[in-house]
Design a protein around this motif. Structure first.
Motif, PDB file in Angstrom:
ATOM      1  N   ALA A   1       1.569   8.226   6.949  1.00 57.52           N
ATOM      2  CA  ALA A   1       1.007   8.090   7.810  1.00 57.52           C
ATOM      3  C   ALA A   1       0.951   6.186   8.021  1.00 57.52           C
ATOM      4  O   ALA A   1       0.329   5.903   8.703  1.00 57.52           O
ATOM      5  CB  ALA A   1      -0.672   9.147   7.392  1.00 57.52           C
ATOM      6  N   LEU A   2       1.162   5.891   6.980  1.00 57.76           N
ATOM      7  CA  LEU A   2       0.656   4.488   6.766  1.00 57.76           C
ATOM      8  C   LEU A   2       1.474   3.720   7.448  1.00 57.76           C
ATOM      9  O   LEU A   2       1.566   2.900   7.778  1.00 57.76           O
ATOM     10  CB  LEU A   2       1.241   4.114   5.482  1.00 57.76           C
ATOM     11  CG  LEU A   2       0.249   2.450   5.599  1.00 57.76           C
ATOM     12  CD1 LEU A   2      -1.055   2.527   5.630  1.00 57.76           C
ATOM     13  CD2 LEU A   2       0.144   1.859   4.129  1.00 57.76           C
TER      14      LEU A   2
ATOM     15  N   GLY B   1      -0.920  15.442  -0.123  1.00 57.34           N
ATOM     16  CA  GLY B   1      -1.730  14.450   0.102  1.00 57.34           C
ATOM     17  C   GLY B   1      -1.610  12.748   0.043  1.00 57.34           C
ATOM     18  O   GLY B   1      -1.230  12.172   0.575  1.00 57.34           O
ATOM     19  N   ALA B   2      -0.852  12.148  -1.328  1.00 57.58           N
ATOM     20  CA  ALA B   2      -0.453  11.059  -1.672  1.00 57.58           C
ATOM     21  C   ALA B   2       0.721  10.325  -0.477  1.00 57.58           C
ATOM     22  O   ALA B   2       0.689   9.178  -0.034  1.00 57.58           O
ATOM     23  CB  ALA B   2      -0.397  10.505  -2.943  1.00 57.58           C
TER      24      ALA B   2
ATOM     25  N   GLN C   1       1.179  12.060   2.021  1.00 59.05           N
ATOM     26  CA  GLN C   1       1.010  12.390   3.516  1.00 59.05           C
ATOM     27  C   GLN C   1       0.436  10.912   3.892  1.00 59.05           C
ATOM     28  O   GLN C   1       0.698  10.523   4.612  1.00 59.05           O
ATOM     29  CB  GLN C   1       0.505  12.777   3.889  1.00 59.05           C
ATOM     30  CG  GLN C   1       0.864  14.640   3.732  1.00 59.05           C
ATOM     31  CD  GLN C   1       0.235  16.081   4.508  1.00 59.05           C
ATOM     32  OE1 GLN C   1      -1.169  15.978   4.298  1.00 59.05           O
ATOM     33  NE2 GLN C   1       1.073  16.596   4.122  1.00 59.05           N
ATOM     34  N   ASP C   2      -0.244  10.404   2.367  1.00 58.64           N
ATOM     35  CA  ASP C   2      -1.046   9.151   3.141  1.00 58.64           C
ATOM     36  C   ASP C   2       0.190   7.881   3.505  1.00 58.64           C
ATOM     37  O   ASP C   2      -0.407   7.176   3.931  1.00 58.64           O
ATOM     38  CB  ASP C   2      -1.964   9.078   2.147  1.00 58.64           C
ATOM     39  CG  ASP C   2      -3.257   9.298   1.688  1.00 58.64           C
ATOM     40  OD1 ASP C   2      -3.875  10.283   2.969  1.00 58.64           O
ATOM     41  OD2 ASP C   2      -3.970   9.842   0.889  1.00 58.64           O
TER      42      ASP C   2
ATOM     43  N   MET D   1       1.136   4.686  -2.729  1.00 58.43           N
ATOM     44  CA  MET D   1       1.021   5.814  -2.643  1.00 58.43           C
ATOM     45  C   MET D   1       1.871   6.917  -2.821  1.00 58.43           C
ATOM     46  O   MET D   1       1.706   7.498  -4.037  1.00 58.43           O
ATOM     47  CB  MET D   1       0.997   6.150  -0.783  1.00 58.43           C
ATOM     48  CG  MET D   1      -0.227   5.501  -0.752  1.00 58.43           C
ATOM     49  SD  MET D   1      -2.125   6.164  -1.324  1.00 58.43           S
ATOM     50  CE  MET D   1      -2.622   4.580  -1.971  1.00 58.43           C
TER      51      MET D   1
ATOM     52  N   GLN E   1       0.746  -1.019  -0.265  1.00 55.56           N
ATOM     53  CA  GLN E   1       0.218   0.015  -0.491  1.00 55.56           C
ATOM     54  C   GLN E   1       0.215   1.229   0.347  1.00 55.56           C
ATOM     55  O   GLN E   1       1.064   2.485  -0.356  1.00 55.56           O
ATOM     56  CB  GLN E   1      -0.959  -0.143   1.198  1.00 55.56           C
ATOM     57  CG  GLN E   1      -2.084  -1.381   1.290  1.00 55.56           C
ATOM     58  CD  GLN E   1      -2.892  -0.800   2.401  1.00 55.56           C
ATOM     59  OE1 GLN E   1      -1.866  -0.868   3.215  1.00 55.56           O
ATOM     60  NE2 GLN E   1      -3.802  -2.086   2.596  1.00 55.56           N
ATOM     61  N   TYR E   2       2.138   1.202   1.244  1.00 55.24           N
ATOM     62  CA  TYR E   2       2.814   2.811   0.768  1.00 55.24           C
ATOM     63  C   TYR E   2       3.428   2.290  -1.116  1.00 55.24           C
ATOM     64  O   TYR E   2       3.721   3.405  -1.095  1.00 55.24           O
ATOM     65  CB  TYR E   2       4.366   2.109   1.468  1.00 55.24           C
ATOM     66  CG  TYR E   2       5.295   3.159   2.217  1.00 55.24           C
ATOM     67  CD1 TYR E   2       4.881   3.804   2.933  1.00 55.24           C
ATOM     68  CD2 TYR E   2       5.739   2.643   1.315  1.00 55.24           C
ATOM     69  CE1 TYR E   2       5.631   5.208   3.315  1.00 55.24           C
ATOM     70  CE2 TYR E   2       6.857   4.178   1.211  1.00 55.24           C
ATOM     71  CZ  TYR E   2       6.943   4.472   2.724  1.00 55.24           C
ATOM     72  OH  TYR E   2       7.706   6.005   2.852  1.00 55.24           O
TER      73      TYR E   2
END
Length: 126
Positions: free
Chosen positions: A72-73, A65-66, A68-69, A46, A42-43
């Protein structure tokens, strides 16, 4: 041949990304991220999405945003912080750039996940 295999979808997304076919790459990165429970995959998705939009230009908030997602992951990985540092520097947000650069250097990982991060050795030479 396996439309529900997130690893194969990710590999296909990387190929479209390499060919600079951003729309298809982003779509496949999103699909792979949605189908997997693997946080590292997933990381990487992103990060791939962020890089596709960054290449397009004029999509600053989407890119941010991508990344940062991704951060955060798995906040303890350096790649998302490295890309956020570059994005903040491009926008002349010097404190935020410095913060993310320091965070990227703080985390020491031994595996290369092939997302365009040059690593600590490359940044030390420059």
């Amino acid at each position: 041949m396996e439309p529900k295999n997130p690893d194969k979808i990710f590999d296909l997304a990387k190929e479209y990304d390499r060919l600079e076919q951003g729309a298809m790459a982003v779509s496949l990165y999103l699909k792979a991220a949605d189908l997997t429970e693997d946080k590292l995959l997933q990381y990487k998705c992103m990060i791939g999405i962020g890089n596709c939009y960054w290449r397009q230009g004029n999509r600053t908030y989407t890119v941010e945003g991508a990344f940062q997602d991704a951060a955060a992951l798995i906040p303890e990985r350096p790649e998302a912080h490295y890309f956020l540092a570059g994005l903040c520097a491009e926008r002349q947000l010097w404190k935020a750039s410095y913060l993310h650069a320091k965070l990227a250097r703080l985390f020491n990982v031994n595996d290369d996940i092939d997302v365009g991060y040059k690593g600590r050795k490359a940044s030390a030479v420059q």
